[in-house]
Scaffold this motif. Structure first.
Motif, PDB file in Angstrom:
ATOM      1  N   HIS A  57     -24.247  23.067  22.678  1.00  0.00           N
ATOM      2  CA  HIS A  57     -23.850  22.681  24.034  1.00  0.00           C
ATOM      3  C   HIS A  57     -22.332  22.795  24.150  1.00  0.00           C
ATOM      4  CE1 HIS A  57     -23.349  19.045  21.652  1.00  0.00           C
ATOM      5  NE2 HIS A  57     -22.639  18.482  22.609  1.00  0.00           N
ATOM      6  N   ALA A  60     -17.616  17.786  23.940  1.00  0.00           N
ATOM      7  CA  ALA A  60     -16.541  16.996  24.536  1.00  0.00           C
ATOM      8  C   ALA A  60     -15.657  16.339  23.485  1.00  0.00           C
ATOM      9  CB  ALA A  60     -17.124  15.918  25.455  1.00  0.00           C
ATOM     10  N   THR A 114     -26.084  16.640  27.933  1.00  0.00           N
ATOM     11  CA  THR A 114     -25.408  17.452  28.940  1.00  0.00           C
ATOM     12  C   THR A 114     -26.496  18.187  29.712  1.00  0.00           C
ATOM     13  OG1 THR A 114     -25.198  19.355  27.456  1.00  0.00           O
ATOM     14  CG2 THR A 114     -23.371  17.787  27.479  1.00  0.00           C
ATOM     15  N   GLN A 144     -20.451  14.764  31.777  1.00  0.00           N
ATOM     16  CA  GLN A 144     -20.907  16.160  31.698  1.00  0.00           C
ATOM     17  C   GLN A 144     -22.317  16.317  32.256  1.00  0.00           C
ATOM     18  OE1 GLN A 144     -19.589  16.932  27.377  1.00  0.00           O
ATOM     19  NE2 GLN A 144     -19.401  18.941  28.346  1.00  0.00           N
ATOM     20  N   SER A 145     -22.585  15.678  33.397  1.00  0.00           N
ATOM     21  CA  SER A 145     -23.886  15.766  34.067  1.00  0.00           C
ATOM     22  C   SER A 145     -25.024  15.276  33.181  1.00  0.00           C
ATOM     23  CB  SER A 145     -24.167  17.207  34.537  1.00  0.00           C
ATOM     24  OG  SER A 145     -23.160  17.652  35.413  1.00  0.00           O
ATOM     25  N   ASP A 211     -14.479   6.977  26.584  1.00  0.00           N
ATOM     26  CA  ASP A 211     -14.583   8.435  26.580  1.00  0.00           C
ATOM     27  C   ASP A 211     -14.151   8.985  25.225  1.00  0.00           C
ATOM     28  OD1 ASP A 211     -15.441   8.529  29.187  1.00  0.00           O
ATOM     29  OD2 ASP A 211     -13.455   8.975  30.018  1.00  0.00           O
ATOM     30  N   MET A 215     -11.825  14.558  25.044  1.00  0.00           N
ATOM     31  CA  MET A 215     -12.673  15.117  26.102  1.00  0.00           C
ATOM     32  C   MET A 215     -11.874  15.951  27.108  1.00  0.00           C
ATOM     33  SD  MET A 215     -15.477  13.263  28.564  1.00  0.00           S
ATOM     34  CE  MET A 215     -14.319  12.393  29.627  1.00  0.00           C
ATOM     35  N   VAL A 219     -13.362  19.859  26.660  1.00  0.00           N
ATOM     36  CA  VAL A 219     -14.324  20.445  27.600  1.00  0.00           C
ATOM     37  C   VAL A 219     -13.782  21.718  28.239  1.00  0.00           C
ATOM     38  CG1 VAL A 219     -15.608  20.101  29.740  1.00  0.00           C
ATOM     39  CG2 VAL A 219     -15.601  18.311  27.993  1.00  0.00           C
ATOM     40  N   GLU A 223     -15.222  25.553  27.551  1.00  0.00           N
ATOM     41  CA  GLU A 223     -15.705  26.420  28.632  1.00  0.00           C
ATOM     42  C   GLU A 223     -15.044  27.787  28.565  1.00  0.00           C
ATOM     43  OE1 GLU A 223     -14.945  24.021  32.061  1.00  0.00           O
ATOM     44  OE2 GLU A 223     -16.878  22.977  31.929  1.00  0.00           O
TER      45      GLU A 223
END
Length: 232
Positions: A57, A60, A114, A144-145, A211, A215, A219, A223
């Motif tokens: 995935h 983070a 995620t 992250q959803s 957190d 992060m 993140v 990406e």
């Protein structure tokens, strides 16, 4: 098959080296940027060519080593289907098979930690569970959803239905554990054992954890396949 479990102490991340000794080709799962030198040294010592870097995935808590390893080795970077990483060479879909000689890896969609997450079923006897299932724990669902109900469904319907002797290798461990079995986790994992879906959601929604320290850096870098700065 050659199999190595490698550890990054700063992020408590496990990276997995999987190789076919006849082909002398390898896969790294969830590599860490700060451990690229270690990983390259091990590949050289074992006389292996890195063919793929495979992510469970978008992380983070650490920056992936995939981008640097692509530069150094020419390997291909693979991320789960729908992951926000357009820089990857390939996205792998649910139930898709990745083969390398005698190694057969089947992707199993396990969202919830995620919104785009894969576990990897290895040669029908082990599963790399990423952050969906830990040894006596699971990944969090508050950024992250993430979605606790979806994670509960992923673990109970996609992972706990695998044979009980299936070895469980997570992406992290914070207590020194290295491997479990699916039967053990089904019986003893306190996040799931004795909890129904609503109970799990309520528990996860009240964890109140800070957190991850990296992060805000990790993140966006992940990406971009591990790039820590992007040209304007």
């Amino acid at each position: 098959m050659l199999f190595r479990q490698l550890f990054d102490s700063e992020s408590s991340t496990y990276t997995y080296l999987i190789a076919d000794p006849k082909l002398k080709e390898a896969i790294l799962v969830d590599p860490v940027l700060e451990q690229v030198e270690r990983d390259c040294r091990l590949l050289k010592e074992l006389d292996l060519t890195l063919r793929y870097c495979l992510e469970t995935h978008i992380h983070a808590d650490h920056i992936t080593g995939t981008g640097k390893l692509r530069e150094l080795t020419g390997c291909r970077g693979i991320v789960p289907d729908q992951a926000q990483a357009s820089c990857a060479d390939r996205q792998i879909q649910d139930l898709e098979i990745l083969e390398l000689g005698e190694i057969v890896i089947q992707a199993i969609a396990t969202p919830g930690h995620t919104d785009s997450h894969m576990a990897y079923h290895l040669n029908n006897n082990a599963v790399l569970t990423g952050d969906s299932l830990f040894i006596r724990g699971c990944g969090r669902t508050d950024f992250q959803s993430g979605d606790a109900g979806i994670l509960y469904d992923s673990v109970t319907q996609q992972l706990f239905t695998l044979p009980a002797p299936t070895l469980v290798y997570p992406a992290h461990d914070y207590r020194g554990c290295t491997v479990s079995t699916m039967g053990e986790e089904l019986r003893w994992n306190p996040r799931f054992a004795g909890r129904d879906r609503n109970g799990f959601i309520d528990f996860m929604n009240h964890l109140d954890l800070p957190d991850p320290k990296k992060m805000m850096e990790a993140v966006p870098a992940n990406e971009q396949c591990g790039r820590t700065s992007v040209a304007a």
